[in-house]
Design an enzyme around this catalytic site. Structure first.
Site, mmCIF file in Angstrom:
data_model
loop_
_atom_site.group_PDB
_atom_site.id
_atom_site.type_symbol
_atom_site.label_atom_id
_atom_site.label_comp_id
_atom_site.label_asym_id
_atom_site.label_seq_id
_atom_site.Cartn_x
_atom_site.Cartn_y
_atom_site.Cartn_z
ATOM 1 N N LYS A 117 -1.697 20.918 -27.917
ATOM 2 C CA LYS A 117 -1.553 19.448 -27.848
ATOM 3 C C LYS A 117 -0.072 19.061 -27.867
ATOM 4 O O LYS A 117 0.344 18.125 -27.198
ATOM 5 C CB LYS A 117 -2.296 18.777 -28.997
ATOM 6 N N CYS A 232 -12.909 20.316 -32.872
ATOM 7 C CA CYS A 232 -13.718 21.073 -31.913
ATOM 8 C C CYS A 232 -15.031 21.455 -32.610
ATOM 9 O O CYS A 232 -15.516 22.567 -32.461
ATOM 10 C CB CYS A 232 -12.960 22.269 -31.361
HETATM 11 N N1 SAM Z 1 -3.601 21.226 -32.243
HETATM 12 C C1 SAM Z 1 -3.631 22.643 -32.020
HETATM 13 C C2 SAM Z 1 -3.551 22.913 -30.538
HETATM 14 O O1 SAM Z 1 -3.915 22.035 -29.743
HETATM 15 O O2 SAM Z 1 -3.086 23.999 -30.171
HETATM 16 C C3 SAM Z 1 -4.840 23.280 -32.667
HETATM 17 C C4 SAM Z 1 -4.963 22.948 -34.136
HETATM 18 S S1 SAM Z 1 -6.245 23.747 -35.009
HETATM 19 C C5 SAM Z 1 -7.646 22.908 -34.459
HETATM 20 C C6 SAM Z 1 -6.012 23.154 -36.614
HETATM 21 C C7 SAM Z 1 -4.746 23.591 -37.305
HETATM 22 O O3 SAM Z 1 -4.724 23.013 -38.628
HETATM 23 C C8 SAM Z 1 -4.579 25.082 -37.485
HETATM 24 O O4 SAM Z 1 -3.381 25.510 -36.916
HETATM 25 C C9 SAM Z 1 -4.553 25.289 -38.995
HETATM 26 O O5 SAM Z 1 -3.675 26.284 -39.405
HETATM 27 C C10 SAM Z 1 -4.106 23.932 -39.510
HETATM 28 N N2 SAM Z 1 -4.548 23.672 -40.900
HETATM 29 C C11 SAM Z 1 -5.346 24.418 -41.685
HETATM 30 N N3 SAM Z 1 -5.479 23.860 -42.895
HETATM 31 C C12 SAM Z 1 -4.742 22.737 -42.886
HETATM 32 C C13 SAM Z 1 -4.464 21.733 -43.863
HETATM 33 N N4 SAM Z 1 -4.991 21.765 -45.069
HETATM 34 N N5 SAM Z 1 -3.645 20.721 -43.496
HETATM 35 C C14 SAM Z 1 -3.120 20.667 -42.273
HETATM 36 N N6 SAM Z 1 -3.349 21.590 -41.316
HETATM 37 C C15 SAM Z 1 -4.148 22.598 -41.621
#
Ligand code: SAM
Length: 368
Positions: A117, A232
Site C-alpha cells: 500500500k 484481508c
Molecule cells: N499494508 C501492508 C501492505 O499492503 O503490504 C500489509 C499489512 S499487514 C495486513 C498488517 C501489518 O500490521 C503487518 O506488517 C504486521 O506486522 C503489522 N502489525 C502486527 N501487529 C500490529 C500492531 N499491534 N500494531 C500495528 N501493526 C501491527
C-alpha cells in the site's frame, strides 16, 4: 482445500456471500497474479504490459496470464514494479474519491510492511506530500525499508513505532491508512497453510487488537482528516463491526464510495467487500471515514535537526546525483540523504518524535 466449517457458518449473514461459488473458487486451484508498475521509474513497463489485462480500479495495475519467476527478473529487484494482490489496489479509488491528491498532504500508512500500500500511495501523492510508512515489527520494518528504497521515493519516511507512539503527533495527518493485522481468511486461496491458523478465538483477538490500534492512532488525525480501514479477513467482527464501532464511539462519519457496477464489488453498509468468486482478486474489506472533531494542528518544533551537507560536500555529490533546487542534502544516520526541501521541517519533527529507520533517498557516504 478444507475451509473451516465455523468460518463458513459465520459468513452466512455476510453481505454478498454465495457459499457454493465461494467453495468452488477455493477448490478450483485457480491463482490470480497481478502487479503494479512504478510510474516514475519505468513508464516503459506500461508498454511492456500493454497486452496484459488491466485492473479496472488501479491505473498502473495489471493481471499477468501466468506467474513468472520474479526473483530472476532484474526489473523486479530494481523496483520497476511491485507484485501486489489486485483487490487491495482498490485503495487507489478510495484515495482518489476522498482526498484532494493535487494538494500537499501528510499521510500515514500505519501497518505498512511489506509495503504494497505504501508504494501504491507514493505513486498517487505529489512530490510535496509526505508519506510516513510505519511498521511496528523490527524484522518486517527492514523488509518495508528495502521495498521503499527499491521504489525510489524522496518523500517517504519509514518508521518503526507502536501505534500508541503516534499520540505525540496529535492532529498531524490529513490521511491515515490502517491496513490492519487480521485473521487472514481473505488470502486462503493464495496461502492455504493459513487455514491451520484460523480460529474463532483468533478472529476475536484480532478484532480487539484492531480496536486498540484505531484508538491509539486516531488522535494523530486532523479534524476533517480521512481514515481508511482495511483487512484481508471475511469476518464481520473485523470488518463491518469495526466500522460500526468506530462511528458509534468516535466523532467520525463513514463516507460512501462510488463503485462501478461492472466491478462486482459488494457494497456493505458504506463499506466494500471483495469476494474472490465475484472479482478477479482475493478477499478484501475496505471502509473510509472522516473525522469530525479535533483542533487545528499546533506549530511543530523539532528537538533535533539534521545538519545540511556543506557546499563542498554537495559539489562532490553532484558528480553522482542530479541535484535539483527541490532537494536538500542532509547528514542522516549513516551518510548523505536527499529529501524534498519542503519536507525537511517535517522530517526533523518526525525524527525528534519517532524511531525513523529511513527517509528520502540515501545518496551515499562522504569519506575523508
Ligand atoms: N499494508 C501492508 C501492505 O499492503 O503490504 C500489509 C499489512 S499487514 C495486513 C498488517 C501489518 O500490521 C503487518 O506488517 C504486521 O506486522 C503489522 N502489525 C502486527 N501487529 C500490529 C500492531 N499491534 N500494531 C500495528 N501493526 C501491527
Amino acid at each position: 482445500m478444507q475451509l473451516p466449517a465455523a468460518l463458513l457458518t459465520s459468513l452466512e449473514s455476510a453481505n454478498g456471500f454465495d457459499k457454493d461459488a465461494f467453495l468452488k473458487v477455493h477448490e478450483s486451484g485457480e491463482q490470480v497474479t497481478s502487479i503494479r508498475v512504478n510510474p516514475t521509474k519505468f513508464e516503459i513497463l506500461n508498454l511492456k504490459f500493454k497486452s496484459e489485462e488491466k485492473i479496472p480500479w488501479a491505473r498502473n495495475g495489471f493481471y499477468l496470464q501466468e506467474r513468472p519467476s520474479f526473483t530472476f527478473d532484474p526489473l523486479f529487484h530494481a523496483g520497476c514494479y511491485y507484485v501486489q494482490e489486485a483487490s487491495s489496489m482498490f485503495l487507489e479509488q478510495v484515495l482518489k474519491q476522498t482526498v484532494d491528491l493535487s494538494k500537499p498532504i501528510k499521510i500515514l500508512d500505519l501497518c505498512a510492511a511489506p509495503g504494497g500500500k505504501s508504494t501504491h500511495i507514493q505513486s498517487l501523492i505529489n512530490q510535496e506530500s509526505l508519506l510516513v510508512s510505519n511498521e511496528v515489527i523490527k524484522s518486517r520494518n527492514n523488509i518495508l525499508k528495502d521495498n521503499i528504497i527499491k521504489w525510489g521515493c524522496e518523500n517517504v519516511v519509514v518508521t518503526n513505532n507502536d501505534p500508541k507512539d503516534f499520540a505525540r503527533l496529535e492532529n498531524y495527518f490529513d490521511v491515515i491508512v490502517v491496513d490492519a493485522p487480521c485473521s487472514g481468511s481473505g488470502l486462503f486461496r493464495k496461502e492455504p497453510e493459513a487455514i491451520n491458523h484460523w480460529s474463532e478465538n483468533n478472529v476475536q483477538l484480532c478484532s480487539q487488537r484492531q480496536q486498540r490500534i484505531l484508538v491509539d492512532v486516531l488522535p494523530a488525525l486532523k479534524k476533517d482528516g480521512v481514515l481508511i480501514y482495511s483487512t484481508c479477513s471475511y469476518s464481520k467482527e473485523e470488518d463491518e463491526d469495526i466500522a460500526e464501532w468506530l462511528t458509534g464511539e468516535f466523532q467520525i462519519e463513514n463516507i460512501k464510495l462510488q463503485i462501478d457496477e461492472s466491478w462486482n464489488i459488494v457494497k456493505s453498509s458504506n463499506s466494500c467487500r471483495f469476494w474472490p468468486d465475484k472479482v478477479k482478486g482475493e478477499g478484501f474489506f475496505i471502509a473510509v471515514f472522516k473525522k469530525t472533531e479535533g483542533s487545528d494542528p499546533e506549530k511543530r518544533r523539532a528537538i533535533k535537526n539534521l545538519t545540511e551537507v556543506s557546499k563542498k560536500g554537495i559539489e562532490f555529490v553532484k558528480q553522482f546525483c542530479i541535484v535539483t533546487d527541490e532537494l536538500s542534502f542532509v547528514n542522516g544516520f549513516d551518510g548523505v540523504y536527499a529529501v524534498n526541501k519542503y519536507l525537511l521541517n517535517d522530517v526533523n519533527f518526525l525524527n525528534s518524535n519517532l524511531r525513523v529507520s529511513y527517509f528520502g533517498v540515501k545518496a551515499g557516504e562522504l569519506m575523508r
